[in-house]
Design an enzyme around this catalytic site. Structure first.
Site, PDB file in Angstrom:
ATOM      1  N   ASP A 118       0.756  -1.224  -0.140  1.00 51.59           N
ATOM      2  CA  ASP A 118      -0.005   0.012  -0.080  1.00 51.59           C
ATOM      3  C   ASP A 118       0.764   1.237  -0.131  1.00 51.59           C
ATOM      4  OD1 ASP A 118      -1.852   2.026   0.495  1.00 51.59           O
ATOM      5  OD2 ASP A 118      -2.396   1.472   2.520  1.00 51.59           O
ATOM      6  N   ASP A 297      -1.776   6.048  -5.209  1.00 54.42           N
ATOM      7  CA  ASP A 297      -1.922   5.004  -4.034  1.00 54.42           C
ATOM      8  C   ASP A 297      -2.403   3.665  -4.765  1.00 54.42           C
ATOM      9  OD1 ASP A 297      -2.763   4.063  -1.799  1.00 54.42           O
ATOM     10  OD2 ASP A 297      -4.632   5.115  -1.432  1.00 54.42           O
TER      11      ASP A 297
END
Length: 412
Positions: A118, A297
């Site tokens: 992530d 992201d």
């Protein structure tokens, strides 16, 4: 030296088993798990929950940035705006509906786990042996069995959009990622998982953040920065190719075989998130939305934007409809037989989002309307965009820690 972590990607709704020994050096095999779409039809509740989860993550980053740097993040909303946002939250029922995950090993001797990679967060945590809240079925980290695990005595707590938390104690230990070994790496031993990390919602054992220290709950180097600082790789960049086949995470450089043409770089404007400036959004050869701050992201499935900008984009697309009553606030549909090609301009170059990735699926079985992968949300502070996998699946993305910049290139 350039050290590669490759991803062999499979679309799977099954729980991933702990990774077996891998004979390939510097390779991590990943799976992609999705519950956002089933049989070509979107799961509206999962989509809404995913947006709430991403918004909560961004707000955690704002909090951590201020605690770690002593100053508010320049794009954080005001206290009154955040208090207003905190009311009326929708409980998360499908906390992380789509994610990329693979193997990592921790401890001495090494023990194998799976993690979600992530770039929108910066901490690495795993479930502790003592965890009895939402940890069933996950491989748990036995710190007592590792001769290099040491407790810092510091507790941590990460709040999520449904009001639940991941909490525990920060340890340091040896971490091996794709054959690269970091020592005294901060790792959270979680004694409690939030509902969204229960096995049926979150197949990996834990989460490995790849942002910057400034948004870390622990206030410590993320794993990749530790590898760089300890000289385990001389190239301080990593690259993602989030494609349906042959996808990979490449550590210590970029995989030139995955890139077509040159890479366009744009600087990180505030170090913390992978935050850059998006110059505009283009449809049918015309810029329909102007410039704004964006976060890159891998932990976000959708492209999420400011509600005004997203509405302006769909207003330019023939046949689009507001789907707030069928899918949820901020969602729009487009005709399934004419999915648009929308482009995002970064560093002076426009990168198209293919119709296949823009289209999330039908609103309902047999519907002629399909849900668009660009979604509006008001809770992003001064950020205008979060560029998640709907965008990233179309490009090779380079995250350059040493030069604090992000690069984009066409896929080979």
């Amino acid at each position: 030296m350039h050290l590669k972590v490759a991803v062999t990607l499979a679309l799977s709704l099954l729980v991933a088993a702990a990774p077996s020994a891998n004979p390939e050096p510097n390779v991590v095999h990943l799976q992609k798990r999705s519950t956002l779409v089933k049989d070509g039809v979107v799961n509206a509740a999962a989509l809404r929950a995913h947006v709430d989860r991403v918004t909560a993550k961004i707000h955690r980053g704002f909090d951590n940035f201020e605690r770690n740097t002593g100053a508010p993040h320049p794009d954080a909303p005001s206290a009154s705006e955040r208090a207003k946002r905190a009311t009326g939250k929708v409980a998360l029922t499908d906390d992380d509906a789509e994610l990329w995950f693979g193997g990592v090993s921790v401890g001495t001797p090494l023990a194998a786990f799976t993690v979600d990679f992530d770039t929108g967060s910066s901490d690495f945590f795993l479930p502790a042996t003592s965890c009895n809240t939402n940890c069933a079925g996950h491989t748990r980290w036995n710190t007592a069995a590792s001769s290099t695990a040491k407790s810092t005595g510091k507790s941590f707590s990460l709040a999520f959009g449904d009001g639940s938390t991941v909490s525990g104690t920060v340890f340091t230990d040896t971490v091996n990622l794709g054959g690269l070994t970091a020592t005294t790496q901060s790792v959270g031993s979680s004694t409690k998982y939030s509902t969204g990390f229960a096995l049926d919602e979150f197949p990996p054992d834990g989460l490995l953040g790849m942002g910057f220290e400034q948004i870390s709950v622990f206030g410590k180097n993320p794993v990749f920065q530790t590898l760089v600082s300890q000289g385990k790789t001389t190239a301080s960049e990593f690259g993602f190719a989030l494609t349906t086949s042959g996808a990979e995470l490449f550590l210590g450089g970029v995989d030139t075989a995955k890139i077509s043409g040159t890479t366009t770089f744009t600087p990180v404007t505030t170090v913390g998130f992978w935050q850059i400036t998006l110059s505009g959004v283009v449809f049918n050869g015309k810029t329909v939305v102007g410039s704004g701050s964006a976060i890159v992201d891998t932990g976000t499935t959708l492209i999420i934007g400011d509600t005004t900008d997203v509405a302006a984009l769909y207003a330019a697309i023939p046949g689009s409809q507001n789907a707030q009553n069928t899918v949820g606030a901020g969602f729009f549909t487009v005709p399934c037989n004419s999915i648009p090609t929308v482009s995002f301009t970064l560093g002076g170059k426009s990168f198209p989002v293919s119709p296949a990735t823009f289209n999330l699926g039908q609103v309902s079985t047999g519907s002629s309307q399909c849900v668009g992968g660009v979604v509006g949300e008001n809770g992003l502070g001064n950020f205008k965009w979060i560029l998640g996998d709907v965008f990233l699946a179309n490009v090779y993305t380079t995250f350059d820690v040493g030069n604090t910049r992000v690069g984009f290139a066409a896929l080979a």
